[in-house]
Scaffold this active site. Structure first.
Site, PDB file in Angstrom:
ATOM      1  N   SER A  56       0.856  -1.186   0.000  1.00  0.00           N
ATOM      2  CA  SER A  56       0.000   0.000   0.000  1.00  0.00           C
ATOM      3  C   SER A  56       0.888   1.230   0.000  1.00  0.00           C
ATOM      4  O   SER A  56       1.949   1.251   0.625  1.00  0.00           O
ATOM      5  CB  SER A  56      -0.878  -0.017   1.240  1.00  0.00           C
ATOM      6  OG  SER A  56      -1.343   1.287   1.518  1.00  0.00           O
ATOM      7  N   GLU A  94      -7.286  -9.926  -7.385  1.00  0.00           N
ATOM      8  CA  GLU A  94      -8.435  -9.060  -7.686  1.00  0.00           C
ATOM      9  C   GLU A  94      -8.576  -8.866  -9.197  1.00  0.00           C
ATOM     10  O   GLU A  94      -9.687  -8.770  -9.721  1.00  0.00           O
ATOM     11  CB  GLU A  94      -8.267  -7.715  -6.986  1.00  0.00           C
ATOM     12  CG  GLU A  94      -8.366  -7.823  -5.476  1.00  0.00           C
ATOM     13  CD  GLU A  94      -7.959  -6.533  -4.785  1.00  0.00           C
ATOM     14  OE1 GLU A  94      -8.841  -5.794  -4.342  1.00  0.00           O
ATOM     15  OE2 GLU A  94      -6.745  -6.255  -4.685  1.00  0.00           O
TER      16      GLU A  94
END
Ligand code: ARG
Length: 478
Positions: free
Chosen positions: A282, A295
């Site tokens: 992140s 994803e």
């Protein structure tokens, strides 16, 4: 009545004199140049047939072969100047051939139309792409089988409705995905088989008036046979729809795998740790690893379903035979098969490196929240002659007692069990461990050790007999 003169000079290729916007819309070379290998392969086979029928001299045939070989070298080396004014890959290559070899190049289009040419090229491309996708899926299937073989002894709760249901082996779970991707492999093989029918010799729509041994050309190009109807051959894109449909379903399976890995890698589940090679950091939260690639396995399924809908929609209103709408077939086909290939290859890497968290998997079976062996209580009574519906009620009563007192099923005393139903004997406790529950499921396809090992063995035999050479795993360079 038009008074404007036809465009003067130059070869009369389609596109001369077009409005710039019309030219840009009409041109497909930006994306169909990717068919250059197939186009040259098709032209060489066509030229050989023209030569065999005496429609080309040996000298012209030699010049065409040498010219096409030089063009292939130029394209492969990035030296070829693609010209949008020449509309598509076919006109670009033919124009360059004529520049190089003169009049011989102008004879190549004898007995041929771009309509049978493009259908031939795209079929060849789909055949090779189906092989590449099948090879990538074989890699993923192999990884699933290998991980299953390592995890036969690892148990976890199987879920229905995302609620803990019954204990299963992790290997059964992994082999469920093996089954899905094996069906995808079969669908791609089937789609490839229907693509392997050759349009050349159909010409524009009515067939060629020149002598042409279509079966010989088909064999030379690796097709199984020539098409049976010229009008159908130039307008049919079913093979492309079928290949995209197989890719869309394959992506749907990859999406389900991706979703499960996203879920399992959360702190809440903690069933798996994904390798850092397949997760990202992140930008603001240093503690996080994000399962971006999983994803994207999920997210990219949407675009491939879109590719399928796009092509079906292009086809649905078309009168026979060729219509320019068909030029819209290529981008969805390329996108669908590229996406499936790359996602299957990534999924292989993710599966190979995933670290299953055995302690967490076990805790999910043991922490008392799910009573995953409650069905065993009912089955125990059924074996003693109780109708299943009555046995279910007694088992539900035991679960209620556990829930009320915050205990696991195997923590109830024999007396408490007997209080719930007098037919429970002291031997029921041994039935309530996850190990005992999985081992009882010995019917074909079940989660017992022997059944899971049989699935793994059958899969290994199927993969050992997989027909596509590993060289197909290399991606086509665009
Ligand atoms: N670029 C065209 C396509 O992809 C090739 C066929 C053109 N045929 C024609 N009659 N204009 O469909």
């Amino acid at each position: 009545m038009s008074t404007s003169a036809p465009p003067a000079g130059g070869p009369r290729f389609p596109g001369n004199g077009l409005h710039p916007l019309a030219r840009a819309l009409n041109a497909s070379v930006r994306f169909d140049r990717r068919l250059w290998r197939e186009d040259i392969q098709g032209s060489l086979a066509h030229a050989a047939e023209l030569r065999a029928q005496g429609l080309l001299t040996a000298a012209d045939h030699d010049a065409i072969c040498a010219g096409l070989a030089a063009i292939a070298d130029d394209i492969a080396a990035g030296r070829f100047d693609w010209d949008e004014a020449l509309e598509d890959v076919h006109m670009n290559i033919e124009a360059r051939l004529t520049e190089r070899v003169g009049e011989a190049g102008r004879r190549l289009h004898t007995g041929r139309s771009r309509n049978d040419q493009v259908a031939t090229d795209l079929r060849l491309w789909v055949m090779a792409a189906a092989d590449r996708c099948r090879a990538a899926l074989a890699g993923l299937r192999t990884a699933l089988v290998e991980r299953a073989a390592e995890t036969v002894e690892v148990l976890l709760p199987g879920y229905t409705h995302l609620q803990r249901a019954q204990p299963v082996r992790l290997a059964l779970h992994l082999m469920a995905y093996y089954e899905m991707f094996t069906r995808d492999d079969a669908r791609l093989a089937d789609a490839r088989g229907r693509a392997a029918v050759m349009p050349l010799g159909s010409a524009a729509l009515a067939g060629t008036g020149f002598p042409y041994d279509r079966a010989r050309v088909a064999a030379a190009l690796g097709f199984t046979r020539p098409s049976a109807n010229a009008l159908d051959a130039v307008s049919d894109r079913d093979f492309a729809v079928e290949a995209i449909a197989a890719a869309a379903l394959g992506m749907t399976h990859l999406s389900r795998l991706g979703e499960e890995l996203v879920l399992w890698s959360t702190a809440e589940f903690g069933f798996v740790e994904l390798d850092p090679a397949w997760t990202t950091g992140s930008s603001i939260m240093p503690q996080k690893r994000n399962p971006d690639v999983c994803e994207l396995l999920r997210g990219k399924a949407g675009r491939v379903t879109g590719d399928l809908v796009a092509l079906l929609t292009v086809l649905k209103g078309l009168p026979l035979a060729y219509n320019k709408d068909l030029q819209e077939d290529k981008e969805p086909v390329f996108d669908a098969l590229d996406t499936l290939h790359d996602c299957a290859a990534a999924a292989e890497g993710i599966v190979r490196t995933a670290r299953f968290q055995e302690t967490r998997l076990r805790a999910a079976l043991d922490d008392g929240g799910g009573y995953p062996t409650a069905t065993e209580l009912a089955d125990y009574l059924v074996e003693r002659g109780v109708p299943f519906r009555d046995a279910y009620a007694s088992a539900a009563e035991v679960v209620r007692r556990c829930r009320d007192t915050g205990r696991r099923l195997d923590e109830l005393s024999a007396a408490e069990l007997a209080a719930a139903d007098a037919r429970f004997g002291p031997d029921v406790a041994a039935r309530l461990t996850p190990e005992a529950a999985v081992e009882r499921r010995r019917a074909l396809g079940g989660t017992s050790r022997a059944q899971v090992q049989a699935q793994i063995l059958a899969a290994r035999e199927a993969l050992a007999a997989f027909p596509i050479d590993q060289k197909h795993r290399q991606k086509e360079s665009k």
